[in-house]
Motif scaffolding. Structure first.
Motif, PDB file in Angstrom:
ATOM      1  N   GLN A  23     -36.180  30.334  -5.199  1.00 30.77           N
ATOM      2  CA  GLN A  23     -35.840  31.543  -5.948  1.00 30.77           C
ATOM      3  C   GLN A  23     -34.364  31.890  -5.830  1.00 30.77           C
ATOM      4  N   THR A  24     -33.776  31.583  -4.696  1.00 35.16           N
ATOM      5  CA  THR A  24     -32.361  31.902  -4.467  1.00 35.16           C
ATOM      6  C   THR A  24     -31.450  30.695  -4.727  1.00 35.16           C
ATOM      7  N   PHE A  25     -31.999  29.631  -5.293  1.00 30.87           N
ATOM      8  CA  PHE A  25     -31.225  28.413  -5.541  1.00 30.87           C
ATOM      9  C   PHE A  25     -30.177  28.667  -6.619  1.00 30.87           C
ATOM     10  N   GLN A  26     -28.920  28.298  -6.312  1.00 27.87           N
ATOM     11  CA  GLN A  26     -27.816  28.520  -7.232  1.00 27.87           C
ATOM     12  C   GLN A  26     -27.078  27.207  -7.506  1.00 27.87           C
ATOM     13  N   LEU A  27     -26.120  27.291  -8.433  1.00 28.18           N
ATOM     14  CA  LEU A  27     -25.338  26.106  -8.777  1.00 28.18           C
ATOM     15  C   LEU A  27     -24.559  25.583  -7.573  1.00 28.18           C
ATOM     16  N   ALA A  28     -24.077  26.500  -6.739  1.00 27.45           N
ATOM     17  CA  ALA A  28     -23.330  26.079  -5.540  1.00 27.45           C
ATOM     18  C   ALA A  28     -24.209  25.246  -4.616  1.00 27.45           C
ATOM     19  N   ASP A  29     -25.488  25.573  -4.532  1.00 26.13           N
ATOM     20  CA  ASP A  29     -26.403  24.793  -3.695  1.00 26.13           C
ATOM     21  C   ASP A  29     -26.573  23.386  -4.240  1.00 26.13           C
ATOM     22  N   LEU A  30     -26.657  23.263  -5.574  1.00 25.47           N
ATOM     23  CA  LEU A  30     -26.777  21.939  -6.186  1.00 25.47           C
ATOM     24  C   LEU A  30     -25.530  21.099  -5.915  1.00 25.47           C
ATOM     25  N   LEU A  31     -24.355  21.717  -6.060  1.00 23.17           N
ATOM     26  CA  LEU A  31     -23.111  21.006  -5.772  1.00 23.17           C
ATOM     27  C   LEU A  31     -23.036  20.606  -4.307  1.00 23.17           C
ATOM     28  N   ASP A  32     -23.521  21.488  -3.436  1.00 22.40           N
ATOM     29  CA  ASP A  32     -23.536  21.203  -2.000  1.00 22.40           C
ATOM     30  C   ASP A  32     -24.367  19.957  -1.703  1.00 22.40           C
ATOM     31  N   ILE A  33     -25.533  19.869  -2.320  1.00 23.21           N
ATOM     32  CA  ILE A  33     -26.413  18.713  -2.110  1.00 23.21           C
ATOM     33  C   ILE A  33     -25.793  17.438  -2.680  1.00 23.21           C
ATOM     34  N   LEU A  34     -25.236  17.537  -3.890  1.00 17.08           N
ATOM     35  CA  LEU A  34     -24.652  16.366  -4.531  1.00 17.08           C
ATOM     36  C   LEU A  34     -23.466  15.826  -3.747  1.00 17.08           C
ATOM     37  N   ILE A  35     -22.587  16.723  -3.298  1.00 11.59           N
ATOM     38  CA  ILE A  35     -21.418  16.284  -2.531  1.00 11.59           C
ATOM     39  C   ILE A  35     -21.833  15.635  -1.229  1.00 11.59           C
ATOM     40  N   THR A  36     -22.800  16.224  -0.547  1.00 17.58           N
ATOM     41  CA  THR A  36     -23.285  15.652   0.711  1.00 17.58           C
ATOM     42  C   THR A  36     -23.894  14.273   0.477  1.00 17.58           C
ATOM     43  N   ALA A  37     -24.677  14.136  -0.600  1.00 15.80           N
ATOM     44  CA  ALA A  37     -25.297  12.841  -0.910  1.00 15.80           C
ATOM     45  C   ALA A  37     -24.234  11.784  -1.218  1.00 15.80           C
ATOM     46  N   VAL A  38     -23.208  12.169  -1.978  1.00 21.92           N
ATOM     47  CA  VAL A  38     -22.144  11.215  -2.319  1.00 21.92           C
ATOM     48  C   VAL A  38     -21.387  10.772  -1.073  1.00 21.92           C
ATOM     49  N   VAL A  39     -21.082  11.734  -0.179  1.00 21.54           N
ATOM     50  CA  VAL A  39     -20.361  11.394   1.053  1.00 21.54           C
ATOM     51  C   VAL A  39     -21.173  10.439   1.917  1.00 21.54           C
ATOM     52  N   ILE A  40     -22.458  10.721   2.077  1.00 21.62           N
ATOM     53  CA  ILE A  40     -23.319   9.849   2.889  1.00 21.62           C
ATOM     54  C   ILE A  40     -23.420   8.467   2.254  1.00 21.62           C
ATOM     55  N   TYR A  41     -23.560   8.422   0.922  1.00 20.97           N
ATOM     56  CA  TYR A  41     -23.658   7.135   0.228  1.00 20.97           C
ATOM     57  C   TYR A  41     -22.375   6.322   0.401  1.00 20.97           C
TER      58      TYR A  41
END
Length: 291
Positions: A23-41
């Motif tokens: 319910q509180t999910f925002q665009l910043a959270d999506l960017l946070d997940i994507l950036i973290t995934a890219v860094v780990i990859y």
């Protein structure tokens, strides 16, 4: 009954937290997940592409051992691992220095939009024409040098500046031609042992000194020229053509990988795809009136 009730309460609480997070999910959270995934990859791909895979697995094993020791209250093991981890960061910086440098350079490489912004002067028609002529000359020279088993090392600058490498050699600022390259690498000339550096389709310097690769997986039939070519491709995004003095084999080093046993046609296609600015970039520049 009490345990079952507690289990139901915990499940409901967990479900409530999950619903609340959505319910509180925002665009910043999506960017946070994507950036973290890219860094780990990128970190995983960096480890896979280099010779530090075994060391990385050893570090992961130590971290797992530390978790087990902490969970099991193994005080001696935990103390030893704590002592190691306190200096571990500095040790990692020293051990992984070439890989960290290469990773930072990869981050610093410009994408298509950044290339338009910072390297507009490279994509005009004159530069593209110069690169086309230079690629033909390089392929012709490589074929001729291969036939005579004359060693050669040709570096082509892309987006990473090679100013420091150029300073180690003799400035030329000449057009790239088969005759010029043949003369430079002819055995007995003062500049034949070093590398030539080509920038924007022009021969900037000769007799340059390149960093040597520390890759232990290189074949025994590859000498100092191949190690220098691989080292240059590891420390920058430059493309390096190397001709073996012993066998006459033509190789191409790019992104820390060396491709061997190329003929003129294969070399031409690879250089055309890599160093010549695409036509659509030139068209885009003309559309926006860039000079």
């Amino acid at each position: 009954m009490l345990n079952r009730l507690q289990s139901v309460v915990l499940q409901n609480d967990l479900l409530g937290k999950i619903i609340h997070n959505f319910q509180t999910f925002q665009l910043a959270d999506l960017l946070d997940i994507l950036i973290t995934a890219v860094v780990i990859y990128e970190l995983i791909m960096l480890v896979k592409k280099t010779h530090v895979g075994q060391l990385a697995r050893g570090i992961v094993f130590m971290l797992m051992l530390y978790l087990v020791a902490n969970f099991s209250n193994m005080r001696t093991v935990r103390w030893v691992l704590n002592s190691i981890l306190q200096v571990g960061f500095m040790a990692l910086v020293v051990v992984f220095q070439p890989e960290i440098r290469r990773a930072l350079e990869q981050v610093g490489k410009t994408s298509s939009w950044a290339s338009d912004l910072f390297h507009m002067h490279r994509n005009d028609q004159s530069t593209r024409a110069k690169w086309q002529e230079a690629v033909v000359a390089i392929c012709d020279a490589a074929e001729q040098l291969s036939d005579t088993k004359t060693g050669a090392l040709i570096v082509m600058e892309r987006y990473s500046k090679l100013t420091e490498i150029i300073r180690t050699g003799t400035p030329l600022n000449a057009d790239v031609s088969r005759e010029m390259l043949g003369t430079i690498f002819y055995e007995g000339t003062p500049l034949h042992d070093g590398a030539v550096v080509i920038v924007d389709g022009e021969l900037k310097a000769a007799g340059c000194v390149l960093p040597l690769s520390n890759n232990l997986e290189m074949g025994k039939d590859m000498g100092t020229r191949h190690r220098a070519a691989l080292g240059m491709s590891e420390n920058s995004d430059a493309v390096v053509v190397v001709v073996s003095e012993e066998t006459g084999i033509i190789s191409l080093a790019k992104d820390g990988i060396i491709m061997r046993r190329l003929d003129r046609q294969n070399l031409f296609h690879r250089l055309q795809e890599t160093v010549i600015p695409p036509e659509e970039e030139t068209s885009r520049r003309r559309k926006w009136g860039w000079k």
